[in-house]
Design a protein around this motif. Structure first.
Motif, PDB file in Angstrom:
ATOM      1  N   ILE A 128       0.843  -1.202   0.000  1.00 33.45           N
ATOM      2  CA  ILE A 128       0.000   0.000   0.000  1.00 33.45           C
ATOM      3  C   ILE A 128       0.877   1.251   0.000  1.00 33.45           C
ATOM      4  O   ILE A 128       0.636   2.190  -0.763  1.00 33.45           O
ATOM      5  CB  ILE A 128      -0.966   0.014   1.198  1.00 33.45           C
ATOM      6  N   ALA A 129       1.898   1.266   0.844  1.00 32.72           N
ATOM      7  CA  ALA A 129       2.790   2.436   0.896  1.00 32.72           C
ATOM      8  C   ALA A 129       3.449   2.675  -0.458  1.00 32.72           C
ATOM      9  O   ALA A 129       3.544   3.820  -0.919  1.00 32.72           O
ATOM     10  CB  ALA A 129       3.844   2.237   1.982  1.00 32.72           C
ATOM     11  N   SER A 130       3.869   1.610  -1.095  1.00 29.79           N
ATOM     12  CA  SER A 130       4.496   1.742  -2.411  1.00 29.79           C
ATOM     13  C   SER A 130       3.499   2.229  -3.458  1.00 29.79           C
ATOM     14  O   SER A 130       3.821   3.079  -4.286  1.00 29.79           O
ATOM     15  CB  SER A 130       5.089   0.400  -2.843  1.00 29.79           C
ATOM     16  N   ALA A 131       2.293   1.681  -3.406  1.00 29.03           N
ATOM     17  CA  ALA A 131       1.258   2.114  -4.350  1.00 29.03           C
ATOM     18  C   ALA A 131       0.938   3.587  -4.150  1.00 29.03           C
ATOM     19  O   ALA A 131       0.724   4.327  -5.120  1.00 29.03           O
ATOM     20  CB  ALA A 131       0.005   1.263  -4.188  1.00 29.03           C
ATOM     21  N   GLN A 132       0.939   4.027  -2.897  1.00 26.36           N
ATOM     22  CA  GLN A 132       0.663   5.449  -2.651  1.00 26.36           C
ATOM     23  C   GLN A 132       1.806   6.331  -3.132  1.00 26.36           C
ATOM     24  O   GLN A 132       1.564   7.442  -3.593  1.00 26.36           O
ATOM     25  CB  GLN A 132       0.348   5.690  -1.182  1.00 26.36           C
TER      26      GLN A 132
END
Length: 171
Positions: A107-111
């Motif tokens: 999720i952090a990477s996608a954000q």
């Protein structure tokens, strides 16, 4: 053509270069998302990534329309920023064995990807308006709205479920 070289002399040149940059980025994202889908363990996260892959394919088609509206052929130029974000995602994902922590990292990477896209599309819209291309700005605005909505969905998923599960992971 490198950024801030003699090949970029006008705001229009910069607009086209940045359009080519995000075109490349969107293509790289379509290559990275299937890997993220495969690694995600939370069903809602996997479903969100699948939906965003479809949206990204539509965003590429929209960019191709923008190129045509601007009298250009769709062309990509390497985007070191998105390459770096995707490389970091792959490195981090490869180092995490706990699935709950992996989902939080995904999720952090996608954000990080979404935030990059939001800055690019926001800038392109401002430049299109400055250059008198309200029609192009409107088309780009559709993508910007999708990127912001995806970022919001990722935030809600992270704060409502995924991060709490990751916190409970055993060290």
């Amino acid at each position: 053509m490198g950024l801030f070289t003699k090949d970029i002399a006008t705001l229009d040149d910069l607009f086209v270069h940045t359009l080519q940059d995000i075109y490349y980025a969107e293509h790289q994202i379509t290559k990275a998302l299937p890997k993220m889908i495969a690694k995600a363990t939370a069903p809602a996260l996997r479903k969100g990534f699948e939906l965003h892959l479809k949206e990204t394919e539509g965003q590429i088609a929209r960019l191709e329309r923008v190129f045509e509206m601007h009298g250009q052929k769709p062309k990509a130029v390497t985007c070191p920023a998105i390459d770096g974000i995707i490389k970091e995602t792959n490195e981090i994902a490869g180092e995490i064995s706990d699935k709950a922590v992996l989902d939080a990292a995904l999720i952090a990477s996608a954000q990080a990807v979404e935030h990059y896209e939001i800055t690019r599309y926001g800038t392109l819209i401002a430049w299109a308006e400055e250059l008198g291309h309200a029609d192009i700005a409107k088309v780009l605005g559709e993508t910007l709205a999708e990127e912001k909505a995806t970022d919001e969905k990722l935030s809600k998923l992270a704060t409502s479920k995924i991060n709490a599960k990751a916190e409970l992971a055993e060290a």
